[in-house]
Scaffold this motif. Structure first.
Motif: not given
Lengths: 303, 303, 303, 303
Positions: A33-57
């Motif tokens: 959360l709140y860490h932008a993971r760099p992708v390509l030269d200027h891009g990124f992906v970062r998790v803003i929020d999530y719901m659930g886990d393995d148990s929720a499945i």
């Protein structure tokens, strides 16, 4: 540098605020959360929020199957069972929200996956930044000679130089003209919604993208695949790293049954059975076309 | 008693486990977690999980509109603007997961809302419980005489008694036979997937239902409406109470623009303008049918 | 010239082949089949296929409401009733398939409407044509000074000339470089999937787009609206002309209840009632913000 | 008798009206139009309308892949390629609309397939008919002893007789009481929306169901499968017969790649490779659980 100072400041502020909650929480995912993971030269992906886990499945599956699921000894076994039998609804009970910065031509592929929620930066409303994707030399690939939809070797020498020069210069010039056209200094200034049409497809955009785990895994199967275009594959791979920490059991089953698995046709299964019975099966007596046979060899081959 | 001891034990265990998280957290909503809110005689709604809050709506909108949204002074104003202009995607950035126990005939209405994720108890796989919805006396309504799809006064006296007796006795007998048919004592025992067909539509089922806020509000607009069937409306109203604590600004805007608002046709707007200009407008000179005029009166009438 | 000779030849061949069918058929819509309706400078919309008609809407509604719908005297009345009460499923029973040629920046807006089926020309697989949207002088609008998302007056004089020159020259240069980069004469040739990133957003793409009538009308309400960007609005207007000939009663109801109608909030309705009672209502005592009040005036104003 | 006289008269009238059209038309499918195909004891499926044919699938694919697809020699080969590579969007370009009469418990399974348009008979609005599904003796199966979700042998003797008697008598009594409760003779009459709750799940309902070919094939893969409940499988099989006449090439590819095919996990593929290399692979050294191994044997076994 992929985040604006404003965005970074907002992130830092949020990172400092730990909350308590009764909801399902995944320590490994909290790290993302709140860490932008760099992708390509200027891009990124970062998790803003999530719901659930393995148990929720499993929890959702057990609502469906009731007491019956008690017989499956543990969560991991149940998850493998659900994945193997294409029981997709329990996986829909997990959700993730990502902030992604990506070139427009990647965004155009991505958006074809319709079962997701999207809020994209509006170039009608706001002014785009001067940020363009310029491939690294090793990603500057030639057209494949065997596949209309693929890449061959990396370009080299003067050809590579010329391509990079074109991409850079055309982007810079297009952006200069974009700025000049929308400027209202000493002129009316062209509407933003029109001026943006001058910008090439390697300009970066960004969006919030929210999707359930089932549809995310479908996206990853197609886009983390070796046949996917490199520029979207690196985003898919970055997301895979997050999913692995979020729902490890589901991700493991996904790797085994989807990413590493293959679907064989009735004809191909018949060939496998004949081969296991010691018969010599060739393309000619397989009932498959040359293309199918080549793909079949790729799947069952000794490599 | 609406939860099984197993379910209650699971809930109690989960309630005891407070986690820390960096995610958006809503104290008012945390209060709802793991509390089943009773609905009808054996049903309930409880929040399993949620994603996002009022700020998450604005955060997503600001990605779209960029610097432009800075001009809107605060989150509440922005949310009202988004709601008024049918900008639905920012509301899709919030998600809720509910556990609902409800009669089958209510479930059949509910499931028509397709943009949601569902895991329902499987009567093919497991055995249904002996729990049926029997209306309270005041909910035992007569067919409306003016509306094919509505209710009139509550039944009374002998008629009410007979109806309740039928509903109860038929349900009990059907369940007795269901149990007898699936029993494998001294006989083969009918398959569950067949035996369930003997059970009436007031038997309770349960499911996990996950939906984004935009689609949830659409559901609530239709199902918390005065024209909705009472038995689904009480579920919608219970959910409204949760949404109010989850995203108070969005809920307030929803009440003003959707629940309390009305859509007027071009013809109706023209009538309003004529009336404001002092003209006497009647059904005859309004251009509306009798039905439309009656509804129009309901909307702008002084009542 | 908007169709390739190949496409035109295919169209002419198909136009010559009249089939007999037992399906619902609309003579007015048959006239549109295989005729590409020009939009913008190189774009078009053409109907490939359609399913259903006004009667099909009523037929589906009558399955739902059974004998009850007999009381509505005729199809047009029933369709108006369904539209007024937001009964959307009967409208989903009609379907249309369009072939559209459009600039990429228009395609990017269009695709946000997710409930549709799309097959787009693949610039990964194939080579794009040298065709770019260059606005007509009267469409070359300045940024609105009152609305971040709008247009003002058309540009004029030297500014207009310069903008047009930039758009044309940048597009031509980008395409020259695109061709040069993918060429395999005397060089390896850049992969198409990479070369396309140099092309600006006013290049034309094309797709097949298939959608049901309910979702189409939703699209048209937003995109044929005065606030929609001109370049997508002209497509929406072209489609409106087709829908008018396809399902005339539904289109008429749509014009009255959706295009010409307006949704008033609880607060706005209260103001209308007060005004009809002779009260002087101003922004200050209306309970509305300035923005809301301005919009409200626009809806009920005498203009 | 599965259609009301009214419905049959409407069908006969429509059958007499041949129209001419420029749309894609499939003679084999025209034969199905307006013929209700009986399913179970009172149910049916009939085609109301269809859009597209095998060529329409290829036409859409060729828009995507442009000149590239010319290399595939013919439509059948292209369709096989698309199916093999999970290119689903071209199949979405065909659409079918069915009128189905089916027991409520079948409808409840069916409706889980969300990507479709539905108009169901409203028991809130109208009165249901006295028609119930009563299994034929050979379909009166015992609960499977090996599978929680399956059937064993047919019941026999006294047990079968008792089950049939319960199903028939409970249905008749429930319907008698339903009629009695809604009657307004000498009483107020219970609202229909309440009275229906007394009716068991084997009562028949009906709906219009419209779906694209891709989603229909997904439905058929799950519901025409040997593991699907018999009562929905017979509907799926009836629809298969229609699809076979509608899009023969697509249906053939579907049979080969989906119905007759199987997905093998990474682990299972590895076992196949080891076996083809002459290694003795057993469950113990396969890395699979017992359940997986049993399923694997079913797929590659010599039977």
């Amino acid at each position: 540098m992929t985040l604006t100072p404003d965005q970074q400041a907002e992130i830092d502020a949020l990172r400092g605020q730990t909350q308590t909650t009764l909801r399902a929480t995944v320590p490994g995912m909290e790290q993302h959360l709140y860490h932008a993971r760099p992708v390509l030269d200027h891009g990124f992906v970062r998790v803003i929020d999530y719901m659930g886990d393995d148990s929720a499945i499993c929890q959702a599956a057990r609502v469906s199957y009731g007491r019956g699921t008690k017989s499956v000894s543990n969560d991991e076994g149940l998850i493998r069972y659900l994945m193997r039998h294409w029981h997709s609804t329990p996986f829909e009970m997990c959700e993730i929200k990502l902030h992604v910065k990506l070139p427009v031509f990647v965004a155009r592929q991505w958006i074809r996956h319709r079962t997701a929620n999207v809020n994209e930066y509006s170039a009608r409303y706001s002014i785009l930044d001067r940020e363009f994707y310029i491939p690294a030399p090793e990603a500057l690939a030639a057209q494949s000679t065997v596949n209309n939809q693929g890449r061959g070797e990396a370009l080299s020498g003067e050809e590579a130089d010329r391509v990079l020069r074109y991409l850079r210069d055309d982007a810079m010039r297009a952006y200069d003209h974009y700025e000049e056209m929308i400027s209202d200094e000493g002129q009316q200034g062209l509407a933003r919604e029109l001026a943006r049409m001058n910008l090439p497809a390697n300009i970066y955009t960004q969006w919030y993208w929210k999707v359930d785990l089932h549809n995310l895994l479908h996206f990853l199967r197609l886009r983390a695949d070796a046949h996917a275009q490199y520029e979207i594959r690196v985003y898919a791979e970055a997301i895979c790293e997050m999913v692995k920490d979020w729902v490890p059991a589901a991700y493991k089953a996904f790797e085994d049954y989807r990413m590493g698995g293959a679907t064989l046709s009735a004809g191909a299964l018949d060939c496998v059975r004949r081969m296991l019975n010691g018969e010599e099966v060739t393309q000619e007596n397989s009932g498959m076309s040359k293309g199918e046979w080549r793909e079949f060899q790729g799947v069952i081959g000794s490599q």
